[in-house]
Every structure is written in C-alpha cells, then in structure tokens.
Design an enzyme around this catalytic site. Structure first.
Site, PDB file in Angstrom:
ATOM      1  N   ASP A   7      -6.478  -7.710   2.285  1.00 17.11           N
ATOM      2  CA  ASP A   7      -6.002  -6.875   0.892  1.00 17.11           C
ATOM      3  C   ASP A   7      -6.365  -8.245  -0.755  1.00 17.11           C
ATOM      4  OD1 ASP A   7      -4.505  -5.312  -0.547  1.00 17.11           O
ATOM      5  OD2 ASP A   7      -2.042  -6.404   0.354  1.00 17.11           O
ATOM      6  N   LYS A  69      -8.634  -6.100 -10.758  1.00 17.93           N
ATOM      7  CA  LYS A  69      -8.472  -4.392  -8.993  1.00 17.93           C
ATOM      8  C   LYS A  69      -9.189  -3.324 -10.638  1.00 17.93           C
ATOM      9  CE  LYS A  69      -6.749  -2.740  -5.688  1.00 17.93           C
ATOM     10  NZ  LYS A  69      -5.773  -3.298  -4.163  1.00 17.93           N
ATOM     11  N   GLU A 146      -5.802   1.856   1.732  1.00 18.25           N
ATOM     12  CA  GLU A 146      -4.204   0.291   1.972  1.00 18.25           C
ATOM     13  C   GLU A 146      -3.037   0.921   2.831  1.00 18.25           C
ATOM     14  OE1 GLU A 146      -3.829  -1.158  -1.706  1.00 18.25           O
ATOM     15  OE2 GLU A 146      -5.448  -1.426  -1.603  1.00 18.25           O
ATOM     16  N   ASP A 168       3.856   2.539  -1.411  1.00 18.82           N
ATOM     17  CA  ASP A 168       3.684   1.078  -1.725  1.00 18.82           C
ATOM     18  C   ASP A 168       3.653   1.097  -3.130  1.00 18.82           C
ATOM     19  OD1 ASP A 168       2.059  -1.099  -2.438  1.00 18.82           O
ATOM     20  OD2 ASP A 168      -0.084  -0.611  -0.682  1.00 18.82           O
TER      21      ASP A 168
END
Ligand code: AMP
Length: 580
Positions: A7, A69, A146, A168
């Site tokens: 992850d 990211k 994800e 999330d």
C-alpha cells in the site's frame, strides 16, 4: 519466492505478505507496521526514507519530500543539489525500503509485488506507480485499486454477492468507492473523493487552535517560528490520536517561545468535544462524495451490504459516527484500517503467484481471482473543431476494448494526429491530453475517404495501449505515442542503476556513522573509567593512550578518510573496546 503486497500511501506506506496461508503486515527495520512515505536528502548527501526522514523535516524542510503520491503522473521534479528527481524515482526509494524490510523479515529475496493505487488514479498515475516499482527492482504483478484490496482483506470475495462501500480517510486523501462482489469477481462501480482532505487537516485545525490560545493567554508570539509551529503540529497529531480513545488529553510543550521574561511553555488540555467542534466541517465535507458514489453506482444506501473503514483517520470516533449516520450501517473495522489495503494486496499477490504461497484456500473457484475495476475518468479523442469525442465512458468496467473507424478531415492528408485525452469536458482544450499518436503514410485521397481503424485496449491494471490500422492500404502503421510523463525504458534503466549505486554508498556511509557513534560512546566510557579509582596506574596509561589514538583518528573528516585510515580506526576501536 514470496510475493508482497504494498500500500504505497500518501502519508504512510505498508507492506504485507501471505505466510502460511495468512496475510500479515511486515514490521519495518524500525519496528513499526507502517512507514512514513517521506524521503529526505541530508546535508551530507545521505538519502533517508521513512521515520528518519520524517523526524528531520523541521530542520531540513527544503530537502525533505512528503506526499509525493500527489505528484504521480505529473512532470513535477524535486531539485536537490542540482539533480532532478521524478515522482517515480522518489516513490521507488520508498518501495525499495519496503522491499528491503520485507526481505529482512522473510529471509529471502523479494521481487514480485502487487501495488495498490486509489480507484480514481488515471492511466498516467498508474503507469508512474508501475514504473516506480520497476525502478525499485520489483516485478509489479498487478496494480490494483485500494478499495478492492480492502474488500479482499475482509475476505468479502467469499460467500454471497455483496455491495460494499469503502470509506477511506488517510493522512492526506479521502475517497469513497462502491464495489460489487460476485462469484470471484470484484467490480468497482463508482468512486469519488477529495485528494486534499485527510488527517493532516485535522492536525492543522488542532494546531491552529493550540497556537491561537497559547498566543492569546501568554502574549508570546510564535506563529512565525517554523520550528516551534512544527513542534505544535506534531503534538497536535499525537493529541488527536489520543482523543480517539480518551475523552481529554493534555498537550505539553516546554520552552515553546520566548518573551521578555524568558522561556514560555505551552500546557493545554483539549477535550474530545472541543476537537470535534474544531473539525466538524471536515468530517461533514465527506458527505457529498458518499452520496455521489451511491448515485453514480445507481444504488440506494439501503442496498449496501457492508461498509468498510480504511485509513488511519477512520479511527476518529466522530468519523465513524458520521459514516454510521450516512449509511445506517455499523462499519466494519475489525482489520486495522491502516493495514487492510496492504493485506488485501498481499492476498492478491499470493493468489497471482499460485499455490507456491500456500494460500490456495484464498483462491476462488475459477482459479485466479478476477478483479474488475472501473475507469475513473472518461477517455476522449480530439476531433474536428477541437471537440472532445468521448470514446470510453467513465466508470466502464476493465478490461475494455474499444474500436472505431476514423477518417480524414482535409483533402490529401497523409497523416493524422490523434490527441488522446482524459476528462469529462466537451471541448478538447478543457481536458487533459495524455498522449498523441500520429498515423503516417495514409494514401492521398479526398477528405473523408481513408478509413483508419483505431483501437483502445485497457488491461486489468488500467493501462492503456493504442493500435491503428489504415484499412485502405491494409497496412498496420506504427504509432508514435508521446507521453512526456512516462519514463522511457532507458530512463528506467538509468534510474535503477542510480538507485542501486546510491544504495551501496548510503549503506557504507551509514556503517561509518555507526562506527563513529560507537567510538564516541567508548571514549565516554574510557573517560569515566580514567576518572575512577578502579584501574592501576599502568592500566590507566594504556587506556589513556588507546583513547587518545581513537580520538586522533576520529578527528579526520569521514569523507577525507582513506581505506588505510578506516582500517586503523577499526582496530583502534577494537582495542579501546577491550580496555573499557
Ligand atoms: P494512513 O495514511 O491511512 O496511514 O493514515 C494516517 C493518518 O491517520 C494520519 O493523519 C494519522 O494521524 C491518522 N491516525 C492514525 N491513528 C489515528 C488515531 N488513533 N486516531 C486518529 N487519527 C489517527
């Protein structure tokens, strides 16, 4: 050989593997289950990754890179000491550390990995993530979404068909997805979110509150001191975490500022109710994405079978309460929310690697688990008049094949340039161009005569490939795709060499630093002993001489030391060690 699941998060990353049929998180070299996604370049050129990099942020902000990211798939570059680093290279440094940590834990070389990305990542962002894996020396088995990984971690691919919402909320990003799970098939029906909302905003709110109250109550000024602000921000994050399990907590920061009478300390109590009041709008701002995803997925909230919580910030009680209120369901959080994506990725990696991993019980009946994801943003082509002609609709299930015959707009055109875009806007200029391909060698003919068959294929990883054929000549023409964001093979090879070169150099530097630290400790012990009474005169003399020798060798700067100096220092340390 084991395969790992990664992850690769905005704030934290996590690596897991299936061992003995059970997915588990791999503890990193620092003993932690997650690793901050932070890279730093120390003043003497050492590359730091993870907690060590995060800890020195306040002292070295210009040479510390967090949240890379967010830059994936862009042409942003970090400039350090005259060198440019792409988001792929920086992410690769994080991946390389995770890989090393996994290798240390598993006791073998690790190459194969599944890496997760947010469901809304576009083609370029997915490609960039895959390239980062390659630079880190990984064989990326698959890029998966994800929320899909979270569903796998919860074992939701077994049993009855279900519709699941994955909520999330991480450190810097928020997304909601609705997924449908059938017989060995997981499909992302819709996804939405805000990639600038997360735990960091909660920290910020609390920090602002602490600073404001501190300045008001003490009259001291500190908001212009970046180091002091960083201390408050760190303390705010800690307090926030504590308030997830306690009703109130105290923030204590001695010597935070100076006034005319000397140092001023911060000591404040914060209650959970106060924290909830400060952050209520942040929690409520997630409502829209929840509703939008349900809407896009075409289902009513009552049709949801499960709600999963993912991301560290879903530990906040007010967030859990909000999700319960929005969905009418008690969300599942039995798997650690910051670990479940990595665990799901590990399950997928083990499944793809087959029976060798010993987790055949995780395989659905049909063999390899088929993951159906969706395209988060529509694909379009620029046509006459700057119009964006939609070719693949948003939320189309992957893999997808598209085919259409195009023709020329002008007479005697021998080539056509096709501009591929992603976006939802009707005019080309308002969408994002992700590549241009030129089909050459078309036979001269009046406008509208040539027939050019263009195919789009998006594979299970969400990666786009394009082919074109001139039907008039039957020739399959080579296509030039200019995608400035993607690294070429030779750039990837260079980056791998670069990363490997620095790995050895960094390891040597670290070993030398450790040796010097050890020497300093021994010198302290020696001086302690020399001050004491337990040694005979002769022994003291020998110890003093040995300590002086080490001290002398240490006085030379590490970068100036020859191999001979290093060897001398090594034996001098050994000698001193035997005497103290
Ligand atoms: P992630 O990116 O999923 O690892 O989430 C990291 C975010 O979760 C950071 O903002 C953390 O401060 C936050 N977080 C971790 N643990 C807790 C907790 N117990 N309570 C509130 N927030 C937390």
């Amino acid at each position: 050989m084991s395969a790992i699941g990664i992850d690769l998060g905005t704030t934290n990353s996590c690596v897991a593997a299936v061992e003995g049929g059970v997915p588990d998180v791999i503890v990193n070299a620092e003993g932690e289950r997650t690793t901050p996604s932070v890279v730093a370049f120390s003043k003497d050129g050492e590359r730091l990754v993870g907690a060590v990099a995060q800890r020195q942020t306040a002292m070295n902000p210009e040479r510390t890179i967090a949240s890379v990211k967010r830059r994936m798939g862009t042409d942003w570059r970090a400039k350090v000491d005259g060198e440019d680093f792409s988001p792929q290279q920086l992410s690769a440094m994080i991946l390389r550390k995770l890989r090393r940590d996994a290798e240390r834990h598993l006791g073998e070389e690790v190459q194969d990995a599944v890496i997760t990305v947010p469901a809304y990542f576009n083609d370029m962002q997915r490609n960039a993530t895959k390239d980062a894996g390659t630079i880190a020396g990984l064989n990326v088995l698959r890029i998966i979404n994800e929320p899909t990984a979270a569903a796998l971690a919860y074992g939701l691919d077994h049993g009855d068909a279900k519709r699941v919402m994955v909520y999330d909320l991480g450190g810097g990003t928020f997304d909601v997805s609705v997924i449908e799970i059938g017989d060995g098939v997981i499909e992302v029906l819709a996804t939405a979110g805000d990639n600038h909302l997360g735990g960091d905003d909660f920290d910020e709110r609390l920090a602002e509150h602490l600073i404001e109250r501190f300045e008001r109550e003490t009259g001291a000024r500190m908001s212009s001191d970046p180091m002091a602000c960083e201390r408050v921000r760190e303390a705010a994050e800690q307090a926030k975490r504590e308030l997830s399990s306690m009703e109130s907590t105290t923030v204590n920061l001695p010597y935070l500022a100076q006034d005319a009478n000397g140092p001023v300390h911060l000591e404040q109590t914060v209650t959970r109710a106060e924290f909830e009041r400060l952050t209520r709008d942040l929690v409520e701002s997630t409502t829209e994405a929840v509703n939008q995803t349900l809407n896009d997925a075409g289902i009513a909230v009552s049709e949801l079978d499960e709600v999963l919580l993912v991301g560290g910030s879903t530990r906040i009680p007010a967030v859990q309460k909000h999700v319960r209120a929005l969905t009418g369901k008690t969300p599942s959080n039995s798997i650690n929310p910051d670990e479940c994506v990595a665990k799901g990725a590990a399950i997928q990696a083990a499944t793809l690697m087959g029976a060798r991993s010993g987790c055949t019980d995780l395989m659905p009946r049909g063999g390899e688990l088929l993951l159906l994801d969706v395209i988060p943003i529509s694909f379009a082509i620029e046509t006459v008049g700057g119009v964006a002609t939609r070719v693949i609709e948003r939320n189309t299930t992957l893999p997808v094949h598209y085919e259409q015959v195009f023709t020329t707009a002008a007479a005697f055109q021998t080539k056509v340039e096709i501009n591929v875009m992603q976006g939802e806007r009707p005019m080309a200029a308002d969408n994002r161009s992700i590549g241009k391909f030129t089909l050459k060698g078309i036979k001269r003919a009046p406008a509208g005569t040539p027939q050019i068959n263009v195919t789009f294929d998006i594979d299970a990883n969400g990666i786009l490939t394009v082919a074109a054929k001139d039907l008039g000549t039957g020739n399959e023409q080579s296509i030039t795709i200019t995608d400035s964001e993607r690294l070429s093979d030779s750039e990837i090879a260079d980056a791998i060499r670069d990363a490997e070169r620095y790995e050895a150099e960094d390891a040597a530097k670290r070993a030398s630093m450790e040796e010097r630290t050890r020497a300093q400790q021994l010198l302290e012990q020696a001086h302690e002993k020399l001050r004491g009474k337990e040694l005979e005169r002769e022994e003291k003399k020998r110890l003093r001489a040995s300590a002086a020798n080490v001290q002398r060798l240490l006085s030379k700067r590490p970068e100036k030391m020859t191999d001979e100096d290093k060897a001398k220092l090594g034996s001098a340390i050994e000698e001193l060690e035997s005497l103290v």
